[in-house]
Design a protein around this motif. Structure first.
Motif, short mmCIF file in Angstrom:
data_model
loop_
_atom_site.label_atom_id
_atom_site.label_comp_id
_atom_site.label_asym_id
_atom_site.label_seq_id
_atom_site.Cartn_x
_atom_site.Cartn_y
_atom_site.Cartn_z
N VAL A 146 74.46 -17.20 -28.63
CA VAL A 146 75.12 -18.29 -28.77
C VAL A 146 73.82 -19.28 -28.91
O VAL A 146 72.80 -19.32 -28.01
N ASP A 147 73.68 -19.95 -30.08
CA ASP A 147 72.78 -21.10 -30.15
C ASP A 147 73.32 -22.41 -29.47
O ASP A 147 74.15 -23.02 -29.86
N PRO A 148 72.41 -22.90 -28.83
CA PRO A 148 72.69 -24.37 -28.15
C PRO A 148 73.19 -25.37 -29.27
O PRO A 148 74.04 -26.24 -28.91
N ASN A 149 72.54 -25.37 -30.43
CA ASN A 149 72.83 -26.47 -31.35
C ASN A 149 74.13 -26.22 -31.89
O ASN A 149 74.84 -27.20 -32.15
N ASP A 150 74.67 -24.69 -32.03
CA ASP A 150 76.01 -24.54 -32.38
C ASP A 150 77.07 -25.14 -31.26
O ASP A 150 77.96 -25.66 -31.75
N VAL A 151 76.67 -24.87 -30.09
CA VAL A 151 77.77 -25.44 -29.15
C VAL A 151 77.72 -26.77 -29.14
O VAL A 151 78.84 -27.55 -29.07
N ALA A 152 76.58 -27.45 -29.20
CA ALA A 152 76.70 -28.97 -29.42
C ALA A 152 77.19 -29.34 -30.64
O ALA A 152 78.03 -30.32 -30.38
N GLN A 153 77.15 -28.64 -31.68
CA GLN A 153 77.94 -29.35 -32.99
C GLN A 153 79.35 -29.20 -32.81
O GLN A 153 80.16 -29.97 -33.26
N SER A 154 79.73 -27.94 -32.26
CA SER A 154 81.22 -27.82 -32.02
C SER A 154 81.73 -28.76 -30.96
O SER A 154 82.76 -29.26 -31.18
N PHE A 155 80.90 -29.18 -30.03
CA PHE A 155 81.44 -30.29 -28.89
C PHE A 155 81.58 -31.51 -29.79
O PHE A 155 82.61 -32.07 -29.54
N LEU A 156 80.69 -31.77 -30.64
CA LEU A 156 80.70 -32.94 -31.63
C LEU A 156 82.18 -32.96 -32.43
O LEU A 156 82.60 -34.04 -32.52
#
Length: 101
Positions: free
Chosen positions: A36-46
């Motif tokens: 899991v890439d933290p950027n992917d998590v952040a993008q999904s949250f946004l």
């Protein structure tokens, strides 16, 4: 499905289809070993933040309604107990039965 359509040939076709369907491994949409890439998590949250907020509010509302119903139920039980005139604790006498020999 109409029972007249359940011929032995159709049953055999369904059995074959079923066997093929269960013999194939299920495809997962996301591999389990994918890091899991933290950027992917952040993008999904946004991207899905509003939906997450809506779900969170729905859960909070449901929990509030549940607490309200439990309070009302407890009030009902308390008032029903008082109206019945029965005491909350019943005092009883206990005697030891004689032993059989």
């Amino acid at each position: 499905m109409d029972h007249r359509n359940e011929t032995p040939e159709m049953k055999a076709q369904w059995a074959k289809y079923y066997e093929e369907a269960i013999s194939q491994p299920r495809q997962r949409s996301v591999p389990e070993n994918l890091p899991v890439d933290p950027n992917d998590v952040a993008q999904s949250f946004l991207k899905h933040g509003t939906e997450l907020d809506q779900v969170s509010r729905m859960i909070a509302n449901a929990e509030g309604r549940r607490r309200s119903v439990l309070r009302q139920f407890e009030r009902y039980r308390t008032s029903a107990r008082r109206a019945s005139g029965r005491p909350d604790v019943v005092d009883v006498a206990f005697t030891e039965p004689a032993r059989l020999r």
